[in-house]
Design an enzyme around this catalytic site. Structure first.
Site, PDB file in Angstrom:
ATOM      1  N   CYS A  50       0.882  -1.163   0.000  1.00  0.00           N
ATOM      2  CA  CYS A  50       0.000   0.000   0.000  1.00  0.00           C
ATOM      3  C   CYS A  50       0.915   1.207   0.000  1.00  0.00           C
ATOM      4  O   CYS A  50       1.578   1.497   0.999  1.00  0.00           O
ATOM      5  CB  CYS A  50      -0.908   0.015   1.228  1.00  0.00           C
ATOM      6  SG  CYS A  50      -1.980   1.484   1.319  1.00  0.00           S
ATOM      7  N   GLU A  85      -3.597   1.303  -6.290  1.00  0.00           N
ATOM      8  CA  GLU A  85      -2.612   0.271  -6.617  1.00  0.00           C
ATOM      9  C   GLU A  85      -2.437   0.282  -8.126  1.00  0.00           C
ATOM     10  O   GLU A  85      -3.353   0.656  -8.859  1.00  0.00           O
ATOM     11  CB  GLU A  85      -3.072  -1.109  -6.121  1.00  0.00           C
ATOM     12  CG  GLU A  85      -1.977  -2.158  -6.107  1.00  0.00           C
ATOM     13  CD  GLU A  85      -0.734  -1.710  -5.350  1.00  0.00           C
ATOM     14  OE1 GLU A  85       0.230  -1.282  -6.023  1.00  0.00           O
ATOM     15  OE2 GLU A  85      -0.719  -1.778  -4.115  1.00  0.00           O
TER      16      GLU A  85
END
Length: 225
Positions: A2, A107
């Site tokens: 992340c 992402e």
């Protein structure tokens, strides 16, 4: 992994959603951000087991024994499978667990033409919490830095087509237990560190402007049709 996320919920919504009893910053000091990057300050919730406190932590955990704050750049994420055992995270896993508040995260999906930025959020649109760990570090000059690392786990079905890891998103039921420092049952705590229900999430392509942390505006979270 992340490496970028966003928080743009109304301040009062955050207070209500996370049962905040005390906050280190008020509504006038709260800034919405559509492109939060490592080393920046993030909104986080900590607890003494009775009261939830909202504050800010530097993203990138600096262990108390670190000689240089730069180690935090390498510690923005911690693998949930090994965090309880790693020297850098072991103490925090036992005593300093926290929630990092978010509305969505980004992402990058690998494709033949390059990497495509994807945004992942709750279908309901409500804010949620990443499971995280925090620590305090004192610099040689005597300054104290409070920092954190977001835990990651294997991907759910939605994330599997985008990346091989995803941040740990806690259920509302798990949040209270995770925050309570009196809870030190590692088996129980580790049971929360699992892929989030993909039925509650949605993912879509967004502008590649998000690639640069210098860009920070509502257009970054808009779906590209």
């Amino acid at each position: 992994m992340c490496g970028r996320f966003a928080l743009y919920a109304d301040y009062k919504v955050i207070l209500e959603r996370f049962d905040i009893d005390q906050a280190s910053f008020d509504e006038t000091e709260y800034e919405q951000s559509y492109n939060i990057a490592p080393s920046q300050q993030v909104a986080a919730v900590v607890s003494d087991g009775n009261k939830n406190r909202l504050g800010k932590l530097k993203w990138g955990l600096i262990p108390p024994w670190a000689k240089d704050a730069k180690i935090g750049y390498k510690m923005i994420n911690a693998r949930s499978e090994t965090a309880a055992e790693k020297p850098s995270y072991r103490n925090a896993f036992k005593k300093k667990r926290c929630l990092v508040v978010a509305d969505s995260f980004y992402e990058w999906r690998k494709e033949e033409t390059g990497k495509t930025p994807m945004l992942i959020k709750m279908k309901s649109g409500e804010p949620f919490a990443f499971a995280a760990l925090w620590e305090s570090w004192e610099s040689p000059e005597g300054d104290t830095v409070h920092s954190c690392s977001i835990l990651t786990t294997k991907p759910n079905k939605i994330m599997a087509s985008i990346h091989d890891r995803m941040p740990v998103i806690l259920s509302k039921e798990a949040e209270k237990i995770w925050l309570d420092p009196k809870v030190q049952d590692f088996e129980l705590l580790e049971s929360f560190l699992k892929p989030y229900d993909d039925g509650e999430l949605e993912a879509y392509e967004v502008s590649d402007e998000v690639n640069s942390p210098k860009n920070n505006n509502p257009a970054l979270i808009r779906k590209i049709s």
